[in-house]
Design a protein around this motif. Structure first.
Motif, short mmCIF file in Angstrom:
data_model
loop_
_atom_site.label_atom_id
_atom_site.label_comp_id
_atom_site.label_asym_id
_atom_site.label_seq_id
_atom_site.Cartn_x
_atom_site.Cartn_y
_atom_site.Cartn_z
N ILE A 169 -3.64 61.30 31.10
CA ILE A 169 -3.64 59.90 30.65
C ILE A 169 -3.27 59.79 29.17
O ILE A 169 -3.79 60.52 28.33
N SER A 170 -2.34 58.86 28.88
CA SER A 170 -2.08 58.43 27.50
C SER A 170 -2.24 56.92 27.49
O SER A 170 -1.33 56.20 27.92
N GLY A 171 -3.38 56.46 27.02
CA GLY A 171 -3.62 55.03 27.04
C GLY A 171 -5.00 54.71 27.60
O GLY A 171 -5.87 55.57 27.67
N PRO A 172 -5.21 53.47 28.05
CA PRO A 172 -6.54 53.04 28.52
C PRO A 172 -6.78 53.40 29.98
O PRO A 172 -5.84 53.50 30.76
N TYR A 173 -8.04 53.59 30.35
CA TYR A 173 -8.39 53.72 31.77
C TYR A 173 -9.85 53.32 31.94
O TYR A 173 -10.59 53.23 30.98
N ASN A 174 -10.23 53.05 33.20
CA ASN A 174 -11.63 52.70 33.42
C ASN A 174 -12.09 53.21 34.77
O ASN A 174 -11.29 53.39 35.69
N MET A 175 -13.39 53.51 34.86
CA MET A 175 -13.94 54.04 36.12
C MET A 175 -15.23 53.31 36.44
O MET A 175 -15.96 52.90 35.54
N GLN A 176 -15.47 53.16 37.76
CA GLN A 176 -16.78 52.69 38.19
C GLN A 176 -17.49 53.88 38.84
O GLN A 176 -16.90 54.55 39.69
N VAL A 177 -18.71 54.13 38.38
CA VAL A 177 -19.45 55.29 38.86
C VAL A 177 -20.77 54.82 39.46
O VAL A 177 -21.41 53.90 38.92
N ILE A 178 -21.16 55.44 40.57
CA ILE A 178 -22.44 55.13 41.21
C ILE A 178 -23.44 56.24 40.86
O ILE A 178 -23.08 57.41 40.93
N LYS A 179 -24.64 55.84 40.48
CA LYS A 179 -25.67 56.84 40.21
C LYS A 179 -26.72 56.73 41.31
O LYS A 179 -27.41 55.72 41.43
N LYS A 180 -26.80 57.79 42.12
CA LYS A 180 -27.76 57.80 43.21
C LYS A 180 -29.00 58.55 42.72
O LYS A 180 -28.88 59.66 42.19
N PRO A 181 -30.18 57.96 42.87
CA PRO A 181 -31.39 58.60 42.32
C PRO A 181 -31.53 60.06 42.81
O PRO A 181 -31.11 60.39 43.92
#
Length: 1160
Positions: free
Chosen positions: A884-896
């Motif tokens: 990657i060169s530039g912006p990026y975004n992620m959605q992450v789930i945290k399971k207990p």
């Protein structure tokens, strides 16, 4: 021309399409731009040296003689002595009050800055360019309410306040502050339009009275404040009637009633939203027209633009297709309405800009004024910077002395004249709300955004606009096939334009038949018929090689796209493009200069057309192209415009020429001075290629405009376009689920189990293997929302058979849904795979609420340092894997964690290799501009060193809350799910999460805090652990608890020290329900249902829907309700429920700079 008289030897020639000045013999015109105060104005230096003496107003002219004479002639109007001014913004984007106020406020701030005035801004909309330090010296992310604005006034002690740049919210606050006596006590001067004028334009009775004084006809109306009075008024006027709410924006709570039953329901709902409603004669079917007027304190008044609605009266102007300039008015009618507009504005005393709306009887010269809005509006159609000029006028300048900031060579006292035609089409997102929302459009606005297309014929600009609204549409085609065609034509819906196409193409309706059903002017229908005839001509030739020069030129001049032509002759877009170019047919670039090319102008405001024979510009700059985000819609809004503007400004800072492409008139990116060249154009492949080839640009940036530019990135690369930043092949591998999944596996990053199925049985098999709940995403949706969380097999079957089709042609992606998991957003910037900057925001709601609707907290409130470093590691791995060169975004789930001593599971559920909607939020909260860093990484110049902003210690928290527009979408279920439903966002800062959440929740438009000891209606899922703590918390704070279901009643009364009362709850009678709410003083609704209501009588649905309809706060998520109750518990002892009191400053009233510790 306004008050500057026409010089000798000039005539005004008015044709149907544009106003032209024609000259009979030579006469010089001393009218070109000059700075009145050479230091501040933007025009070039003057000839001669006469400069204004004390208090003089001087004509903006290069002739010294003209300036000397004007100094003696122009009236000496005292300028307000202000050094510090508060601008009131409009808050989160909602239906009826959207991005146009972001850009008008931004123009006003630019004007203040030029004058050397210190600007203080209060606006909780963190996603906009307006709330950046480049414009205002101090920004307060606080609610737009009389109380909070009063606190900011008390703290900052400005000399003046501007109220006309923040939409209806700001006007209402200004009127209330005046009533409270705060402005007078603190010595704050209202700049521009006086409060009394605002009151007259807002209060219907006063307005009608004022217009009667000057014999201007107004729609006959009666202001009433009870249902019985409304019915009596309608009897006098005669049905059908229209009901309008006073003091609301976008016609909220308005509608038509054909009989007393309809009126009874409508008035009951409207009176809960506004203290006064108006009953007036309905003039459905009349033409609706609008004039934009600018007036200064010396009474110079000009008409900037006149517009005509394609749809006749009866459809709110925000939901109408609008054309500028008007096309069907004969000269005498145009001037009749123009003269009336000047008369009205002068009589009301507007100083600045306003718009006046008329109804005109198509068969006679009878007209009447519908309304006057004394606030900033559209200036993109003409290129005349209305808001900028209005702000200068508010500071005491007059029109003749101001330069036209766009052309730089004329005075602002010059009526624009257009040699092109503009079409505006609204963008509705009603399909997002399944079948509950009524698709008919009427007097209350429902659209979430709008597009503006510029062409030289109506056909060209209409077809361009259709493609801009939705990239899947190729032009004027029958995209809907209504069963009841006459009904669809006579009752307008969001798809009526395509019903007209169906009637013309498939049912062979004539123009006369269509006119009788729709009341749309025949001129427009004949123009549309030209498009229809061209479609037939193209179909007739049958193949691409048979299209000759003449037919190709005719089609392109009618606004047909290459891919549309390809469909009609069964060919491919690239083949049509090549054939068209071989015929020598390419678009010409024209300049919007506001003066119809009668005067040399040097604007950078461009559009393309096939109705021309030469270019207006030379292509010698070879700039960098930035692709904007297009129309505002649910899921892609003003936050991407902030990204595009920030990127373009950063490029200019680096010494690069910039080319912006966007077609959204509500944005700052389409302001005349944000890029070196602005193309007000489509963002499809064809047009981007045309501009790239003409400009011979050195590269294209596709990662700051949301999803639209991403969709064409790969194709651009395959056609030898230099796409800057992350490789489009990598973007494609992140968008393609199979490729993305295998890349994550290869770098050891976890994700929920998923599969793609093409039959219902395969879906059941997968669900049984991983266990319910599962998330389904059909690729082909028949009705309702696309994504759903499914908890049992029967629902799975229903969702895949009735709601969507599943087949080898239309596979469905099904994945394991993790219940009660936490969701985390990671926004980041990398360069050549190295992480430079990242932000980790935590959602308050559990997974299952779309991230665009979720409440985001930064810095996170519950993640451990160990979790944070694991998340950073995932971000680093992803950056390397996708180079990657530039912006990026992620959605992450945290399971207990499964057990003690084990790590919680972190699973990536989504990754976009572009800027996300939370980029402005994280940039402003952390004080690190993510887009500046991303732009440097994209072009590979001045790349900053990696910084870990998450390890910096902060003594504040910021919370971002979604802004919903449920009130506008009658029938929609205010329930949060995996499909996004919000139209905007707001954010506030605080010393902790409770203070920040309190301020941001109050910042959502229309949120009314319940008064102490009032009633709260509680309902929903009693198994939610928060149900008990929320009920206990509210009861302990002195609120009375009510419920409608025996299950909830039993549950609540079994909690120690709590009593709750079950009340009679009519689910079908809105009026009776309103009486029940009033009887028990219910001022807040908390509904924690697990799923949407099955039908309109579901008790939870009725509770949620009516909370919204009655204008009460609704908390429909368990985690948010819990946070709200905790915040209440902290705020009540501090006086949080008390009204504004002098010298009591709530601790959240601090500016952004004070929280962050620097001008970020």
């Amino acid at each position: 021309m306004g008050p500057l008289r026409l010089q000798q030897g000039w005539n005004i020639l008015k044709t149907g399409r544009l106003t032209r000045l024609t000259r009979q013999y030579h006469a010089t015109r001393p009218r070109a731009a000059v700075p009145t105060r050479p230091v501040q104005a933007v025009a070039r230096a003057a000839v001669g040296s006469y400069s204004p003496q004390d208090g003089e107003h001087v004509l903006n002219s290069p002739s010294e003689l003209a300036r000397k004479i004007s100094a003696k002639v122009l009236p000496k109007i005292p300028r307000p002595d202000v050094r510090k001014v508060l601008i009131v913004g409009s808050g989160g984007l909602s239906i009826g009050q959207a991005g146009e106020f972001d850009y008008s406020g931004s123009q006003a701030l630019k004007a203040l800055r030029e004058e050397g005035v210190d600007a203080i801004l209060i606006n909780p909309n963190i996603a906009t360019w307006q709330t950046s330090h480049q414009l205002a010296s101090e920004v307060y992310f606080l609610p737009i309410t009389p109380d909070y604005v009063a606190y900011v006034l008390e703290k900052e002690r400005p000399d003046g306040i501007l109220l006309t740049f923040g939409g209806q919210s700001a006007l209402n606050v200004g009127i209330e502050l005046d009533r409270m006596g705060v402005l007078e006590r603190l010595g704050v001067q209202v700049l521009g339009t006086p409060i009394r004028t605002l009151e007259v334009s807002e209060d219907r009775d006063l307005f009608v009275q004022a217009l009667k004084e000057i014999d201007i006809p107004v729609a006959q109306s009666t202001a009433v404040s009870s249902v019985n009075d409304a019915l009596a008024a309608a009897e006098r006027i005669g049905y059908p009637v229209i009901l309008r709410s006073a003091f609301t924006l976008g016609g909220l709570g308005s509608g038509f009633a054909n009989n007393s039953d309809e009126l009874r329901d409508l008035s009951a709902k409207s009176l809960s939203l506004s203290p006064q409603v108006l009953i007036e004669r309905s003039m459905k079917g009349w033409k609706e027209l609008e004039y934009e007027v600018v007036r200064d304190a010396a009474d110079n008044t000009i008409i900037c633009c006149n517009m005509e609605n394609f749809d006749p009266l009866g459809t709110h102007t925000g939901d109408s297709i609008v054309v500028a300039p008007s096309q069907t008015l004969p000269d005498d009618e145009y001037h009749m309405l123009r003269s009336a507009a000047l008369k009205v504005i002068r009589h009301l005393g507007v100083i600045g800009e306003c718009n006046i709306q008329y109804a005109l009887n198509p068969t006679s010269r009878e007209y009447c004024v519908i309304e006057v809005n004394a606030r900033a509006l559209a200036s993109k159609a003409t290129g005349y910077p209305l808001a900028y000029t209005a702000a200068k006028i508010a500071l005491g300048h007059t029109l003749p002395e101001l330069p036209n900031a766009v052309t730089k060579t004329t005075t602002a006292c010059f009526e624009p004249s257009l040699d092109y035609i503009v079409t505006k089409i609204p963008k509705w997102d009603l399909a997002k709300f399944s079948s509950q929302v009524n698709r008919e459009v009427g007097s209350a606005m429902k659209s979430v955004g709008e597009v503006m297309a510029i062409g030289r014929t109506f056909e060209e600009s209409l077809q361009k606009a259709i493609r801009q609204v939705d990239p899947r549409w190729k032009g004027f085609e029958a995209y809907v096939q209504p069963e009841d065609l006459d009904g669809a034509l006579s009752k307008p819906t969001d798809m009526r334009l395509f019903a007209i196409a169906y009637a013309m193409f498939n049912k062979k309706y004539t123009v006369d038949q269509l006119h009788d059903l729709t009341k749309i002017d025949k001129w427009f229908l004949y123009k549309i018929d030209n498009i229809v005839q061209t479609v037939y001509a193209l179909k007739e030739v049958g193949s691409i090689d048979k299209i000759d020069h003449e037919l190709m030129q005719r089609a392109k001049r009618m606004g047909f796209s290459d891919s549309h032509i390809a469909d009609l002759v069964t060919s491919k877009e690239d083949t049509v493009r090549a054939h068209r170019k071989s015929l020598g047919i390419t678009p010409f670039v024209k300049r919007i200069d506001t003066l119809a090319a009668e005067y040399p102008a040097h604007t950078n405001y461009l559009y393309t057309t096939y109705n021309a024979s030469e270019h207006d510009v030379e292509f010698n700059e070879h700039g960098t192209m930035v692709l904007g985000s297009g129309v505002y819609r649910i899921g892609s809004s003003v936050e991407f415009d902030w990204c595009a503007v920030t990127c373009a400004r950063k490029l200019r800072e680096m010494g690069k020429r910039t080319i912006m492409i966007n077609y959204n008139p509500e944005t700052v990116s389409t302001d005349f001075d944000e890029a070196d060249r602005l193309y007000f154009e489509e963002l499809g492949y064809e047009r981007v290629m045309d501009i790239y080839e003409l400009e011979q640009a050195n590269g294209v940036i596709v990662s700051v405009g949301g999803q639209l530019p991403q969709n064409i990135a790969l194709r651009l690369k395959q056609n030898q376009v230099n796409v800057l930043g992350t490789d489009p092949e990598k973007i494609d591998s992140a968008e393609d689920r199979h490729k993305f999944s295998s890349i994550l596996d290869s770098i050891g990053v976890d994700q929920p189990e998923w599969t793609e199925v093409s039959s219902v049985n395969a879906a059941k098999e997968f669900a049984n293997k991983v266990g319910y709940p599962v998330l389904i995403r059909p690729s082909y949706v028949l009705s309702g929302a696309a994504m759903n969380v499914v908890y049992e097999e029967s629902t799975l079957e229903y969702n895949l058979s009735a709601a969507a089709s599943v087949s080898p042609l239309h596979p469905v992606v099904i994945s394991k849904f993790i219940d009660n998991a936490q969701e985390i957003d990671v926004d980041a910037v990398a360069h050549k795979g190295q992480l430079l900057l990242h932000a980790i925001s935590e959602h308050v709601e559990n997974a299952g609420v779309h991230s665009g609707d979720a409440t985001l907290v930064l810095p996170p409130f519950s993640l451990t340092e160990h979790d944070m470093s694991r998340l950073k590691e995932i971000a680093e791995k992803v950056a390397v894997a996708f180079e990657i060169s530039g912006p990026y975004n992620m959605q992450v789930i945290k399971k207990p964690a499964a057990g003690p001593g084990e790590d919680a599971e972190l699973k990536v559920i989504e990754c976009n290799l572009r800027a996300s909607r939370s980029f402005p939020f994280v940039s402003k909260v952390l004080g690190h501009n993510f887009i500046d860093a991303a732009t440097a990484a994209i072009v590979g110049q001045d790349v900053p060193q990696p910084v870990d902003a998450m390890t910096e210690k902060r003594d504040y928290t910021a919370v971002k809350v979604a802004q919903f527009s449920w009130t506008r979408l009658g029938g929609a279920d205010p329930f949060l799910g995996v499909e996004m439903a919000s139209t905007g966002e707001v954010a506030s800062f605080g010393k902790d999460i409770h203070e920040a959440y309190w301020a941001s929740l109050l910042s959502t438009t229309g949120f009314k805090v319940p008064r102490p000891n009032t009633g709260v209606l509680i309902g929903g899922d009693v198994t939610a652990p928060e149900m008990k703590t929320v009920a206990k918390g509210l009861f302990d704070l002195g609120f009375k608890l009510y419920c409608s279901s025996p299950v909830v009643e039993d549950f609540l009364n079994n909690i120690n020290y709590i009593s709750a009362k079950r009340i009679f709850f009519p689910t079908k009678d809105k009026r009776m329900l309103r009486e029940v709410f009033d009887e028990y003083d219910i001022e807040c609704v908390i509904n924690l249902a697990k799923s949407r209501g099955n039908d309109a009588t579901d008790e939870d649905y009725v509770a949620r829907r009516n909370a919204v309809d009655f204008g009460l706060p609704l908390l429909n998520n368990a985690r948010c309700a819990q946070l709200f109750v905790e915040a209440l518990a902290k705020k009540i002892p501090e006086g949080g429920l008390r009204k504004y009191t002098e010298d009591r400053m709530p601790s959240e009233v601090r500016s952004w700079r004070e929280f962050v510790g620097k001008r970020a």
